[in-house]
Motif scaffolding. Structure first.
Motif, mmCIF file in Angstrom:
data_model
loop_
_atom_site.group_PDB
_atom_site.id
_atom_site.type_symbol
_atom_site.label_atom_id
_atom_site.label_comp_id
_atom_site.label_asym_id
_atom_site.label_seq_id
_atom_site.Cartn_x
_atom_site.Cartn_y
_atom_site.Cartn_z
ATOM 1 N N LEU A 199 0.849 -1.202 0.000
ATOM 2 C CA LEU A 199 0.000 0.000 0.000
ATOM 3 C C LEU A 199 0.881 1.246 0.000
ATOM 4 C CD1 LEU A 199 -2.685 1.470 0.142
ATOM 5 C CD2 LEU A 199 -2.763 1.030 2.606
ATOM 6 N N TYR A 200 1.947 1.216 0.797
ATOM 7 C CA TYR A 200 2.866 2.363 0.856
ATOM 8 C C TYR A 200 3.508 2.612 -0.516
ATOM 9 C CZ TYR A 200 6.604 5.487 2.289
ATOM 10 O OH TYR A 200 7.452 6.572 2.380
ATOM 11 N N LYS A 242 -7.071 14.977 7.971
ATOM 12 C CA LYS A 242 -7.624 13.623 7.803
ATOM 13 C C LYS A 242 -7.062 12.691 8.883
ATOM 14 C CE LYS A 242 -10.241 12.537 5.360
ATOM 15 N NZ LYS A 242 -11.708 12.713 5.459
ATOM 16 N N VAL A 243 -5.762 12.798 9.180
ATOM 17 C CA VAL A 243 -5.167 11.943 10.219
ATOM 18 C C VAL A 243 -5.870 12.221 11.563
ATOM 19 C CG1 VAL A 243 -3.056 11.471 11.563
ATOM 20 C CG2 VAL A 243 -2.932 11.636 9.066
ATOM 21 N N GLY A 244 -6.118 13.500 11.839
ATOM 22 C CA GLY A 244 -6.821 13.878 13.077
ATOM 23 C C GLY A 244 -8.234 13.304 13.102
ATOM 24 N N GLU A 300 -12.163 1.593 10.832
ATOM 25 C CA GLU A 300 -11.608 2.908 11.191
ATOM 26 C C GLU A 300 -10.083 2.853 11.358
ATOM 27 O OE1 GLU A 300 -13.295 5.378 10.669
ATOM 28 O OE2 GLU A 300 -15.364 4.764 10.933
ATOM 29 N N VAL A 301 -9.579 1.745 11.925
ATOM 30 C CA VAL A 301 -8.115 1.616 12.056
ATOM 31 C C VAL A 301 -7.497 1.568 10.654
ATOM 32 C CG1 VAL A 301 -6.224 0.091 12.797
ATOM 33 C CG2 VAL A 301 -8.118 0.540 14.353
ATOM 34 N N HIS A 343 -4.192 6.814 5.991
ATOM 35 C CA HIS A 343 -3.871 8.251 6.034
ATOM 36 C C HIS A 343 -2.499 8.515 6.671
ATOM 37 C CE1 HIS A 343 -8.163 8.720 4.978
ATOM 38 N NE2 HIS A 343 -7.739 9.826 4.411
ATOM 39 N N VAL A 344 -2.114 7.687 7.650
ATOM 40 C CA VAL A 344 -0.770 7.844 8.241
ATOM 41 C C VAL A 344 0.294 7.503 7.188
ATOM 42 C CG1 VAL A 344 0.846 6.871 9.948
ATOM 43 C CG2 VAL A 344 -1.444 7.547 10.661
ATOM 44 N N LEU A 345 0.025 6.485 6.360
ATOM 45 C CA LEU A 345 0.988 6.125 5.295
ATOM 46 C C LEU A 345 1.127 7.272 4.296
ATOM 47 C CD1 LEU A 345 0.106 2.367 4.622
ATOM 48 C CD2 LEU A 345 2.148 3.244 5.751
ATOM 49 N N VAL A 346 0.001 7.954 4.014
ATOM 50 C CA VAL A 346 0.063 9.122 3.098
ATOM 51 C C VAL A 346 0.929 10.217 3.744
ATOM 52 C CG1 VAL A 346 -1.268 10.954 1.962
ATOM 53 C CG2 VAL A 346 -2.165 8.606 1.986
ATOM 54 N N LEU A 347 0.728 10.429 5.047
ATOM 55 C CA LEU A 347 1.526 11.438 5.771
ATOM 56 C C LEU A 347 3.016 11.072 5.734
ATOM 57 C CD1 LEU A 347 1.735 13.918 7.631
ATOM 58 C CD2 LEU A 347 1.200 12.414 9.560
ATOM 59 N N MET A 348 3.315 9.793 5.958
ATOM 60 C CA MET A 348 4.715 9.345 5.919
ATOM 61 C C MET A 348 5.306 9.572 4.538
ATOM 62 S SD MET A 348 4.271 5.834 8.098
ATOM 63 C CE MET A 348 5.587 5.008 7.229
#
Ligand code: PRT
Length: 106
Positions: free
Chosen positions: A7-8, A38-40, A61-62, A68-73
């Protein structure tokens, strides 16, 4: 089945080759503030789901939060390997903490 790494990699691909209609591309185009919002939001949804009895809702939800955390990374240039390395470092640390607790019990 898609692994977190796969996914990453797909997210990185969307970053370097923007694709029309892609939600990932939409997030990168909107930028960091949108990704962080979105992460929030997704974190809050995980918290609410954790208080509810439905495991299905919690898993959903997880999964949203992980994506979204992967997008942030990816936006920051941090890889799944970087996280794995950090977690591996803690393996040693955690066993030392356990050892200390065992010694304290004596
Ligand atoms: N895992 C996901 C994933 N999880 C959640 N989402 C999207 O995240 C959004 C979260 O829903 P919300 O209702 O909170 O948000 P929204 O109202 O749609 O959008 P906003 O206006 O709030 O940003 C939804 O649009 C979901 O489709 C995801 N979008 C994509 N992926 C993965 O990323 C891959 C690439 O997707 P694209 O970039 O769309 O091609 C896909 O194959 C999937 O594997």
């Amino acid at each position: 089945m898609q692994t977190v790494e796969e996914l990453y990699q797909l997210i990185l691909q969307r970053k370097s080759n923007p694709e029309k209609g892609s939600y990932t591309d939409y997030l990168f185009t909107k930028g960091l503030d949108k990704i962080l919002k979105k992460v929030g939001e997704e974190s809050t949804e995980v918290i609410v789901a954790a208080k509810n009895p439905s495991d299905e809702e919690f898993v959903y939800e997880v999964s949203d939060l992980v994506y979204h955390v992967l997008v942030l990374m990816a936006d920051r240039g941090i890889s799944v390997d970087d996280i794995k390395k950090e977690l591996a470092k803690r393996e040693g640390l955690m066993s030392k903490t356990q050892e200390r607790r065992e010694i304290d019990k004596l």
